[in-house]
Design a protein around this motif. Structure first.
Motif, short mmCIF file in Angstrom:
data_model
loop_
_atom_site.label_atom_id
_atom_site.label_comp_id
_atom_site.label_asym_id
_atom_site.label_seq_id
_atom_site.Cartn_x
_atom_site.Cartn_y
_atom_site.Cartn_z
N LYS A 334 8.02 93.55 15.99
CA LYS A 334 9.13 92.85 15.34
C LYS A 334 10.42 93.12 16.12
O LYS A 334 10.73 94.25 16.44
N ARG A 335 11.15 92.07 16.42
CA ARG A 335 12.44 92.11 17.14
C ARG A 335 12.31 92.59 18.59
O ARG A 335 13.32 92.82 19.26
N ILE A 336 11.08 92.72 19.09
CA ILE A 336 10.89 93.17 20.47
C ILE A 336 11.48 92.15 21.45
O ILE A 336 11.91 92.50 22.57
N HIS A 337 11.53 90.88 21.03
CA HIS A 337 12.04 89.81 21.89
C HIS A 337 13.54 89.96 22.18
O HIS A 337 14.06 89.35 23.12
N THR A 338 14.24 90.79 21.39
CA THR A 338 15.68 90.95 21.58
C THR A 338 16.00 91.95 22.69
O THR A 338 17.16 92.04 23.13
N LEU A 339 15.00 92.69 23.18
CA LEU A 339 15.27 93.80 24.09
C LEU A 339 15.49 93.36 25.54
O LEU A 339 16.47 93.75 26.18
N MET A 340 14.59 92.55 26.09
CA MET A 340 14.69 92.18 27.50
C MET A 340 15.99 91.44 27.83
O MET A 340 16.61 91.73 28.87
N PRO A 341 16.45 90.51 27.00
CA PRO A 341 17.75 89.89 27.30
C PRO A 341 18.89 90.89 27.36
O PRO A 341 19.80 90.76 28.19
N GLU A 342 18.85 91.93 26.52
CA GLU A 342 19.88 92.97 26.55
C GLU A 342 19.80 93.79 27.83
O GLU A 342 20.82 94.16 28.41
N ILE A 343 18.58 94.08 28.28
CA ILE A 343 18.40 94.83 29.53
C ILE A 343 19.03 94.07 30.69
O ILE A 343 19.77 94.64 31.50
N LEU A 344 18.73 92.78 30.77
CA LEU A 344 19.28 91.97 31.85
C LEU A 344 20.81 91.88 31.74
O LEU A 344 21.53 91.96 32.74
N ARG A 345 21.29 91.76 30.50
CA ARG A 345 22.75 91.65 30.28
C ARG A 345 23.49 92.90 30.76
O ARG A 345 24.46 92.80 31.52
N VAL A 346 23.04 94.07 30.34
CA VAL A 346 23.77 95.29 30.72
C VAL A 346 23.60 95.58 32.21
O VAL A 346 24.50 96.14 32.85
N TYR A 347 22.46 95.18 32.78
CA TYR A 347 22.27 95.35 34.22
C TYR A 347 23.28 94.50 34.99
O TYR A 347 23.93 94.99 35.94
N GLU A 348 23.43 93.25 34.59
CA GLU A 348 24.39 92.37 35.25
C GLU A 348 25.82 92.89 35.08
O GLU A 348 26.64 92.82 36.00
N ASN A 349 26.11 93.45 33.89
CA ASN A 349 27.45 94.00 33.67
C ASN A 349 27.72 95.20 34.56
O ASN A 349 28.85 95.40 35.01
N SER A 350 26.68 96.01 34.82
CA SER A 350 26.87 97.19 35.68
C SER A 350 27.16 96.78 37.12
O SER A 350 27.71 97.56 37.90
N LYS A 351 26.77 95.54 37.49
CA LYS A 351 27.01 95.02 38.84
C LYS A 351 28.24 94.12 38.92
O LYS A 351 28.55 93.57 39.98
N ARG A 352 28.92 93.97 37.80
CA ARG A 352 30.03 93.01 37.74
C ARG A 352 31.17 93.42 38.68
O ARG A 352 31.56 94.57 38.74
N GLU A 353 31.68 92.43 39.43
CA GLU A 353 32.81 92.66 40.31
C GLU A 353 34.00 91.85 39.82
O GLU A 353 33.87 90.66 39.48
N VAL A 354 35.15 92.49 39.78
CA VAL A 354 36.36 91.86 39.25
C VAL A 354 37.31 91.56 40.41
O VAL A 354 37.54 92.41 41.28
N LYS A 355 37.86 90.35 40.42
CA LYS A 355 38.82 89.98 41.47
C LYS A 355 40.04 90.88 41.39
O LYS A 355 40.56 91.17 40.30
#
Length: 440
Positions: A334-355
């Motif tokens: 139950k609710r396992i489908h919510t996990l992988m999108p969060e993993i990808l989201r925080v990974y992308e945020n850790s790589k975020r570059e700001v102008k």
């Protein structure tokens, strides 16, 4: 190629913790003159030239009959077993003792490479005692002083001389690696199975079923991921120590190799102190994190319980308030489908570059909106800000004087950066530098 592990071993009060701090580069171990004060193993990451290795500080091994000495001896045995190299720390001032000979027998039985570090050799008496230690029968002896930081580089040279330089990752650069960490029996292996959709890990109600960190490569939405499962360890026929303590080194190594850390909490048991300790390792490593509340199927009144759990997490994990929270049940999926999108989201945020221009607009507005207080007639001035790295996002901020930075104002600037840019799930680092100071 994985980072090597080095253990500091010896009798009480020979200066292992002081030596540990000198090598790690910060005061992490508790130092006291009372023998036996370091009862648990402590872990740190040592970076020296082109090398990196894990360092374990152990409690002192004593042949006296104090209650906790058997436990300390067992912990030292585990540290020795985990280590690639053992640094046997002895006290140059006191000379060779019966306790040293007990430690010697343990090390000879281990078959590991041993370096004898003769500590406290910043006195004439200690230098006179050096040759007594040759009776121990090992190949390498180095005089050091953890307190004065003398001989530390010679010791690090000896430790790293056969190490490989900066490790090479066995996965491609765009492969997202995440680890599942937490106390034993919070459902880490069940969670891995639920993510993979099959029973690959051994799942049991007995804490410590998973013996080693295990990598599994899988594909999600046409993208490759690696999940690293870790847990405590319990050897057949002998319980070494509480599994919670043993699991720390496994978790530390897994954290090191990961882009994202899933900190798993047992919804039935709630939050305990050790959950925060484990989260602290992920924070120290600068990794993106997600707090996963598992076994959610066992909770009644889920809406009300979710609100309470979020409040509890915000209170206990205030040091990583940026971490998203996912409630799920690995057992029922139950609710396992919510996990992988969060993993990808925080990974992308850790790589975020700001102008740079946008970042400076945010910092300038924040400064104008809330001027820092003056101190002895001086006020902090901010000249320029730039992002210098990712994973975690790190920002250099040029100021007139670093000494004028108050932690509350640093927190204020961090919050303003987070308001402007999505850094959910990742720590961010602010490095203040005096104008004209060279970058790291």
């Amino acid at each position: 190629m994985k980072r090597p592990t080095v253990a500091l071993v010896g009798r009480p009060n020979v200066g292992k913790s002081t030596l540990f701090n000198a090598m790690v580069g910060r005061k992490q171990a508790i130092i006291e003159d009372t023998p036996g004060v370091t009862r648990d193993r402590l872990y740190g990451l040592v970076k020296y030239r082109d090398y990196q290795f894990h360092l374990i500080d152990t409690g002192g091994i004593d042949i006296s009959k104090e209650i906790f000495n058997d436990e300390i001896k067992v912990q030292a045995e585990i540290a020795i077993e985990e280590a690639d190299i053992v640094v046997f720390v002895v006290d140059g001032k006191e000379g060779l003792t019966a306790n040293d000979k007990v430690v010697k027998q343990m090390l000879i039985s281990s078959g590991k490479k041993v370096i004898v570090a003769i500590n406290k050799t910043d006195s004439k008496l200690a230098r006179e005692n050096i040759y007594d230690f040759y009776e121990l029968g090992f190949d390498t002896y180095l005089p050091v002083s953890g307190e004065q930081k003398e001989g530390i580089y010679d010791l690090l040279d000896e430790i790293t001389k056969d190490f490989n330089k900066i490790e090479v990752d066995e996965y491609s650069e765009d492969t997202v690696k995440f680890c599942v960490i937490g106390r034993p029996n919070v459902g880490k292996s069940s969670l891995v199975n639920a993510i993979l959709g099959e029973d690959r890990a051994i799942v049991s109600n007995e804490a410590g079923t998973t013996r080693d960190a295990t990598d599994t490569v899988f594909t999600y939405h046409n993208k490759e991921y690696v999940v690293i499962d870790t847990a405590g360890m319990r050897k057949r026929g002998k319980i070494y120590e509480s599994v919670e303590k043993y699991s720390l080194l496994r978790s530390l190594k897994a954290i090191d190799r990961s882009d994202v850390c899933l900190i798993v909490i047992n919804a039935e048991e709630g939050i305990i102190e050790h959950d925060k300790h484990i989260a602290g390792y992920a924070l120290e490593a600068g990794k993106a994190v997600i707090i996963v509340v598992n076994k959610w199927d066992l909770i009644d009144n889920k809406d009300e319980a979710m609100k309470k759990f979020k409040n509890d997490i915000n209170a206990h994990f205030a040091f990583m308030s940026y971490a998203p929270i996912v409630f799920l049940s690995a057992l029922t999926k139950k609710r396992i489908h919510t996990l992988m999108p969060e993993i990808l989201r925080v990974y992308e945020n850790s790589k975020r570059e700001v102008k740079t221009s946008v970042l400076n607009d945010v910092i300038t507005d924040a400064y104008t909106l809330n001027l820092p207080p003056s101190y002895k007639g001086k006020r902090l001035k901010i000249y320029f800000a730039s992002q210098v790295s990712t994973n975690p996002p790190t920002f250099n901020i040029q100021v007139n004087s670093k000494g004028l930075i108050h932690f509350s104002y640093e927190r204020y600037l961090e919050n303003k950066i987070r308001e402007a840019f999505d850094f959910t799930g990742t720590p961010i680092v602010l490095q203040f530098k005096n104008k004209g100071e060279q970058e790291f």
